[in-house]
Design a protein around this motif. Structure first.
Motif, PDB file in Angstrom:
ATOM      1  N   ARG A  14       0.591   1.707  -9.953  1.00  0.00           N
ATOM      2  CA  ARG A  14      -0.114   2.709  -9.523  1.00  0.00           C
ATOM      3  C   ARG A  14       0.920   2.694  -8.216  1.00  0.00           C
ATOM      4  O   ARG A  14       0.480   3.555  -7.420  1.00  0.00           O
ATOM      5  CB  ARG A  14      -1.427   2.587  -8.997  1.00  0.00           C
ATOM      6  CG  ARG A  14      -2.532   2.341 -10.207  1.00  0.00           C
ATOM      7  CD  ARG A  14      -3.447   2.254 -10.143  1.00  0.00           C
ATOM      8  NE  ARG A  14      -4.423   2.919  -8.627  1.00  0.00           N
ATOM      9  CZ  ARG A  14      -4.607   4.113  -8.999  1.00  0.00           C
ATOM     10  NH1 ARG A  14      -5.209   4.945 -10.245  1.00  0.00           N
ATOM     11  NH2 ARG A  14      -5.079   5.197  -8.063  1.00  0.00           N
ATOM     12  N   MET A  15       1.608   1.702  -7.911  1.00  0.00           N
ATOM     13  CA  MET A  15       2.311   1.909  -6.611  1.00  0.00           C
ATOM     14  C   MET A  15       3.129   3.185  -7.121  1.00  0.00           C
ATOM     15  O   MET A  15       3.959   3.205  -8.179  1.00  0.00           O
ATOM     16  CB  MET A  15       2.948   0.552  -6.621  1.00  0.00           C
ATOM     17  CG  MET A  15       2.155  -0.541  -5.477  1.00  0.00           C
ATOM     18  SD  MET A  15       1.218   0.218  -4.334  1.00  0.00           S
ATOM     19  CE  MET A  15       0.463  -0.826  -3.813  1.00  0.00           C
TER      20      MET A  15
ATOM     21  N   HIS B 241       6.414  -2.349   5.186  1.00  0.00           N
ATOM     22  CA  HIS B 241       5.050  -3.001   4.590  1.00  0.00           C
ATOM     23  C   HIS B 241       4.705  -4.008   5.980  1.00  0.00           C
ATOM     24  O   HIS B 241       5.674  -4.129   6.664  1.00  0.00           O
ATOM     25  CB  HIS B 241       5.170  -3.525   3.876  1.00  0.00           C
ATOM     26  CG  HIS B 241       5.006  -2.717   2.403  1.00  0.00           C
ATOM     27  ND1 HIS B 241       6.276  -2.618   1.444  1.00  0.00           N
ATOM     28  CD2 HIS B 241       4.409  -2.120   2.126  1.00  0.00           C
ATOM     29  CE1 HIS B 241       5.575  -2.130   0.056  1.00  0.00           C
ATOM     30  NE2 HIS B 241       4.225  -1.554   1.013  1.00  0.00           N
TER      31      HIS B 241
ATOM     32  N   GLU C 180       6.065   0.434  -0.754  1.00  0.00           N
ATOM     33  CA  GLU C 180       5.067   1.657  -1.768  1.00  0.00           C
ATOM     34  C   GLU C 180       4.525   1.409  -1.583  1.00  0.00           C
ATOM     35  O   GLU C 180       4.058   0.746  -0.425  1.00  0.00           O
ATOM     36  CB  GLU C 180       5.433   0.247  -2.798  1.00  0.00           C
ATOM     37  CG  GLU C 180       7.031   0.806  -3.994  1.00  0.00           C
ATOM     38  CD  GLU C 180       6.822  -0.002  -4.837  1.00  0.00           C
ATOM     39  OE1 GLU C 180       6.623  -0.784  -4.856  1.00  0.00           O
ATOM     40  OE2 GLU C 180       7.270   0.576  -6.331  1.00  0.00           O
ATOM     41  N   LEU C 181       3.581   2.941  -1.929  1.00  0.00           N
ATOM     42  CA  LEU C 181       1.973   3.152  -1.611  1.00  0.00           C
ATOM     43  C   LEU C 181       1.295   3.419  -2.924  1.00  0.00           C
ATOM     44  O   LEU C 181       1.626   4.134  -3.617  1.00  0.00           O
ATOM     45  CB  LEU C 181       1.694   4.083  -0.440  1.00  0.00           C
ATOM     46  CG  LEU C 181       1.873   4.468   1.151  1.00  0.00           C
ATOM     47  CD1 LEU C 181       1.769   5.092   1.847  1.00  0.00           C
ATOM     48  CD2 LEU C 181       0.695   3.203   1.281  1.00  0.00           C
ATOM     49  N   ASP C 182      -0.222   3.241  -2.450  1.00  0.00           N
ATOM     50  CA  ASP C 182      -0.781   3.382  -3.871  1.00  0.00           C
ATOM     51  C   ASP C 182      -1.072   5.309  -3.641  1.00  0.00           C
ATOM     52  O   ASP C 182      -1.092   6.194  -3.406  1.00  0.00           O
ATOM     53  CB  ASP C 182      -2.498   3.094  -3.916  1.00  0.00           C
ATOM     54  CG  ASP C 182      -3.403   3.578  -5.228  1.00  0.00           C
ATOM     55  OD1 ASP C 182      -3.644   4.550  -5.514  1.00  0.00           O
ATOM     56  OD2 ASP C 182      -3.031   2.260  -5.825  1.00  0.00           O
ATOM     57  N   ARG C 183      -0.965   5.447  -5.416  1.00  0.00           N
ATOM     58  CA  ARG C 183      -0.782   7.163  -5.635  1.00  0.00           C
ATOM     59  C   ARG C 183      -1.591   7.841  -5.649  1.00  0.00           C
ATOM     60  O   ARG C 183      -1.503   9.009  -3.932  1.00  0.00           O
ATOM     61  CB  ARG C 183      -1.280   6.909  -7.135  1.00  0.00           C
ATOM     62  CG  ARG C 183      -0.470   8.473  -7.700  1.00  0.00           C
ATOM     63  CD  ARG C 183      -0.797   9.646  -8.226  1.00  0.00           C
ATOM     64  NE  ARG C 183      -2.900   9.292  -8.380  1.00  0.00           N
ATOM     65  CZ  ARG C 183      -3.274   9.555  -8.886  1.00  0.00           C
ATOM     66  NH1 ARG C 183      -3.107  11.074  -8.999  1.00  0.00           N
ATOM     67  NH2 ARG C 183      -4.484   9.693  -9.440  1.00  0.00           N
TER      68      ARG C 183
ATOM     69  N   LEU D 257      -2.176  -2.598  -9.706  1.00  0.00           N
ATOM     70  CA  LEU D 257      -1.828  -1.999  -8.692  1.00  0.00           C
ATOM     71  C   LEU D 257      -0.578  -2.210  -8.559  1.00  0.00           C
ATOM     72  O   LEU D 257      -0.419  -0.801  -8.243  1.00  0.00           O
ATOM     73  CB  LEU D 257      -2.638  -2.908  -7.384  1.00  0.00           C
ATOM     74  CG  LEU D 257      -3.687  -3.283  -7.474  1.00  0.00           C
ATOM     75  CD1 LEU D 257      -4.434  -4.520  -6.530  1.00  0.00           C
ATOM     76  CD2 LEU D 257      -4.064  -1.799  -7.539  1.00  0.00           C
ATOM     77  N   ASN D 258       0.380  -2.943  -8.691  1.00  0.00           N
ATOM     78  CA  ASN D 258       2.103  -2.407  -8.871  1.00  0.00           C
ATOM     79  C   ASN D 258       2.141  -1.202  -9.377  1.00  0.00           C
ATOM     80  O   ASN D 258       3.559  -0.224  -9.446  1.00  0.00           O
ATOM     81  CB  ASN D 258       3.147  -3.832  -9.041  1.00  0.00           C
ATOM     82  CG  ASN D 258       2.486  -4.538  -8.169  1.00  0.00           C
ATOM     83  OD1 ASN D 258       2.424  -4.428  -6.585  1.00  0.00           O
ATOM     84  ND2 ASN D 258       2.628  -6.072  -8.617  1.00  0.00           N
TER      85      ASN D 258
ATOM     86  N   LEU E  93      -2.745  -0.608   1.723  1.00  0.00           N
ATOM     87  CA  LEU E  93      -1.537  -0.622   0.349  1.00  0.00           C
ATOM     88  C   LEU E  93      -2.783   0.246  -0.743  1.00  0.00           C
ATOM     89  O   LEU E  93      -2.048   1.406  -1.334  1.00  0.00           O
ATOM     90  CB  LEU E  93      -1.653  -2.300   0.013  1.00  0.00           C
ATOM     91  CG  LEU E  93      -0.234  -2.381   0.599  1.00  0.00           C
ATOM     92  CD1 LEU E  93      -0.237  -4.037   0.451  1.00  0.00           C
ATOM     93  CD2 LEU E  93       0.885  -1.412   0.322  1.00  0.00           C
ATOM     94  N   THR E  94      -3.757  -0.302  -0.766  1.00  0.00           N
ATOM     95  CA  THR E  94      -4.672   0.542  -1.571  1.00  0.00           C
ATOM     96  C   THR E  94      -5.245   1.083  -1.271  1.00  0.00           C
ATOM     97  O   THR E  94      -6.375   0.223  -0.640  1.00  0.00           O
ATOM     98  CB  THR E  94      -4.768  -0.331  -3.493  1.00  0.00           C
ATOM     99  OG1 THR E  94      -5.411   0.615  -4.521  1.00  0.00           O
ATOM    100  CG2 THR E  94      -5.559  -1.657  -2.802  1.00  0.00           C
TER     101      THR E  94
ATOM    102  N   GLN F 197       7.018   4.930  -4.907  1.00  0.00           N
ATOM    103  CA  GLN F 197       7.954   5.016  -3.650  1.00  0.00           C
ATOM    104  C   GLN F 197       6.726   6.437  -2.700  1.00  0.00           C
ATOM    105  O   GLN F 197       7.275   7.596  -3.328  1.00  0.00           O
ATOM    106  CB  GLN F 197       8.921   5.281  -3.740  1.00  0.00           C
ATOM    107  CG  GLN F 197       9.951   3.831  -4.138  1.00  0.00           C
ATOM    108  CD  GLN F 197      10.850   3.925  -4.616  1.00  0.00           C
ATOM    109  OE1 GLN F 197      11.805   5.241  -4.404  1.00  0.00           O
ATOM    110  NE2 GLN F 197      11.880   2.582  -4.937  1.00  0.00           N
TER     111      GLN F 197
END
Length: 680
Positions: A361-362, A445, A397-400, A358-359, A546-547, A364
């Motif tokens: 895919r994060m 966040h 950061e956010l999921d793509r 998951l990180n 977040l995802t 900014q």
């Protein structure tokens, strides 16, 4: 050379350089005399030009080359920075962006950029030059041997050549006054020089020489092993050359005299692992200039990974999560201590693996925020307003997948703030405000969510104006309107077709409203809220998960079916007595801590076949959407679990209140409830 394998890298790096140009141009507008900024833009344009030429994208290379010439004129004080010149460069960068997007979409990157190139050429030719004429500039430089404004890379080449036994010469050449074909004579001179050494720099530039944009004199810096007399003799053999002076350049003197310029130009050095073009002869592509590559290998700590590979990795891991759930179920059924221990260990390891994936895919939010300063600049100019955009928390950061979708809603909200929120400078002065309006774009966040806020210090939202419009559209009656909170009133502007704009503009106010923004955010599992104070400003707050792929849910049972309710929507669970359920306006409701909350029986909503039962107690999940609440009545609570959100596919796109499905440990499929669709 097979270039297709480098296309992806070219596209990514080009986007980075174009973004850097946009950011630095905005900075240059605030600090027009800052050479450091100019050098940064020059460096990006220079690298982009080299990459484009190598990849064969001629229009891209041509435009960046002309941009580079203008920037070179600015950093060498031949051209004075002005808003008009920056506007032309901004237009050129827009063209570059469109061409790169075309290439990324599988196109050839071709575009008619002749108008932008012509404008840049006119700037370079001297329409905006601070000195009286090009010939005077060239003559002044020719009178100063060794001080011709070399950048750091050129000085490095000259120094290395000197260390290897080459001579470094500046040659001033004068053509006869009756010379008719000056460009042809220059070409012949360059041919002679390229046979005896390497050309490092020409003043005026090669393009100006090609187009005969000089009087009679020009100067060339070369490195050669021949002595000055031999060089002079060979040049004088070219017909219509009236005079040749060859001077040995003293590099030490050059360094001492131009110490201040070197400090700023040092930032132009190209990456050590990239080849750099230094000079071109007329009619030639690139001169075979001495290639300097750093022997010191820099250790790279990052790599570029195709997002498709990360998607595949994520899909594989999702399958692993499903199998993990299956193993946990089998382990419970068999009650084998060794199997239980192994499954627990596997659960811990897969949990760590999940965090890592998951990180990876994060991304900014900076990747989305970066395009807004340029957009706000243009909007401010179009609307004749003064706007200061403050970006805070761009490193959040956010999921793509969320990043891909959030750009357009933010564009709409920012345009709304600039057009409807911030007043004109005259109105702001009348209200005692600073004539420059401020728009804050924040990201941060909080728990398992990311919040993005857009705040302005403008006119705010008029409660009365919004209510009047809402009543006229039939969204609320006058009696109910009086009891609404400010937040409930502001929510009307998110309704379809709602607009309070007094006049239609190209920016906003076409009756589209912000319903598109609201729908997009809710489709991502997020929510939007509005807070405002008249004449003080407005805040739009967006809450996003977040995802989107692996989510925590509460599993519930309805007859023989299982459903999953996302934990992010749940306030709490409760057991409600049948006697506590009341009727209001043909709707079953309960009194939950002083608030009237409507009940929705999911077995009726989803038409789940079941035996009729008159239970005295009901299991209720209380969910929230903004300020609104509802109670979802189910048959039983099963427990909390992490599940993989799977799409229902193209054939089931309109299923009411179902956002997807998941596969449970026992192989059963559970539908994931879309709480936002249930609460109206």
């Amino acid at each position: 050379m097979e270039l297709n394998q480098y296309l992806e890298v070219f596209i990514e790096e080009s986007k980075e350089h174009i973004q850097a140009c946009n950011e630095q141009l905005l900075e240059l507008e605030k600090n027009p005399d800052d050479l450091t900024i100019i050098n940064e833009i020059f460096r990006s344009a220079h690298t982009l030009k080299g990459m484009s030429a190598t990849m064969g994208f001629e229009d891209l290379a041509s435009l960046t080359h002309q941009m580079e010439n203008v920037l070179d004129g600015i950093r060498n004080s031949r051209i004075k920075t002005s808003p008009e010149i920056l506007d032309v460069i901004f237009i050129a960068v827009d063209h570059l962006e469109d061409m790169v997007e075309s290439i990324a979409a599988g196109g050839d990157g071709k575009r008619d950029v002749s108008e932008a190139v012509d404008k840049l050429k006119r700037i370079e030719m001297g329409e905006h030059m601070s000195e009286p004429s090009r010939s005077e500039t060239a003559a002044a430089i020719a009178e100063s041997p060794g001080l011709a404004g070399f950048d750091e890379f050129e000085l490095t080449v000259l120094k290395q050549s000197k260390d290897q036994g080459f001579g470094v010469f500046e040659i001033t050449i004068a053509l006869r006054e009756d010379c008719l074909l000056k460009a042809a004579r220059v070409y012949m001179v360059f041919e002679v020089l390229e046979k005896i050494g390497e050309i490092i720099k020409a003043v005026p530039s090669v393009e100006q020489l090609e187009e005969e944009q000089f009087d009679q004199e020009f100067s060339v810096t070369i490195v050669s092993k021949e002595n000055p007399e031999e060089i002079k003799a060979k040049i004088m053999k070219v017909s219509e050359v009236s005079k040749t002076e060859v001077r040995d350049i003293d590099l030490e003197q050059s360094k001492q005299t131009e110490n201040e310029r070197e400090q700023t130009d040092a930032q132009i050095v190209e990456d050590p692992d990239k080849e750099t073009e230094v000079a071109r002869g007329p009619g030639k592509e690139t001169s075979p200039v001495t290639e300097t590559k750093s022997t010191k290998q820099t250790s790279s700590k990052t790599i570029r990974v195709n997002i498709e590979r990360l998607d595949i990795l994520m899909n594989l891991f999702e399958e692993l999560v499903i199998d993990r759930g299956r193993l946990e179920q089998i382990s419970k059924d068999l009650e084998n201590p060794e199997l239980t221990e192994t499954v627990e260990r596997m659960t811990r390891i897969s949990g760590d693996l999940q965090n890592i994936i998951l990180n990876m895919r994060m991304v900014q939010v900076e990747t989305v925020f970066n395009r807004f300063p340029r957009m706000i600049r243009q909007l401010a100019r179009d609307l004749d307003k003064k706007i200061n955009l403050q970006v805070i928390g761009a490193e959040t950061e956010l999921d793509r997948t969320v990043i891909d979708e959030i750009g357009d809603p933010l564009v709409h909200l920012l345009r709304n703030s600039v057009d409807h929120g911030i007043e004109s400078p005259e109105d702001r002065r009348k209200k005692g405000k600073n004539e420059e309006g401020t728009v804050f774009l924040r990201a941060y966040h909080s728990g398992n969510h990311v919040f993005i806020e857009i705040e302005d210090d403008g006119a705010g939202i008029s409660r009365d104006k919004v209510l009047k419009k809402a009543i006229s559209k039939g969204l609320v009656n006058e009696r109910s309107a009086a009891g609404l909170t400010d937040q409930q009133v502001y929510e009307f502007i998110l309704s379809s077709g709602f607009s309070t704009a007094e006049k239609v503009s190209d920016i906003s106010g076409r009756g589209v409203g912000l319903d598109v923004v609201k729908n997009t955010i809710e489709s991502l599992g997020g929510k939007i809220s509005i807070d405002s104070a008249e004449n003080k400003g407005t805040v739009f707050s967006i809450q996003l998960p977040l995802t989107l792929s692996i989510i925590s849910v509460m599993l519930v049972g309805i007859a023989n079916e299982k459903f999953a309710v996302p934990l992010s929507s749940i306030i709490e669970t409760a057991i409600v007595k049948d006697s506590d359920i009341m009727n209001a306006h043909n709707q079953k409701v309960i009194d939950f801590r002083g608030k009237v909350v409507p009940l929705l029986f999911l077995k009726d909503v989803f038409e789940v076949p079941s035996d009729e039962q008159n239970d005295q107690f009901h299991s209720v999940i209380l969910v929230r959407k903004g300020e609104k609440m509802a109670g979802l009545v189910v048959d039983s609570f099963i427990g909390q679990q992490e599940v993989v959100l799977k799409s229902l596919g193209n054939y089931l796109t309109n299923v009411f209140a179902i956002s997807g499905a998941t596969i449970l440990g026992n192989g059963q499929v559970a539908m994931i409830v879309d709480c936002n669709a249930l609460i109206k």
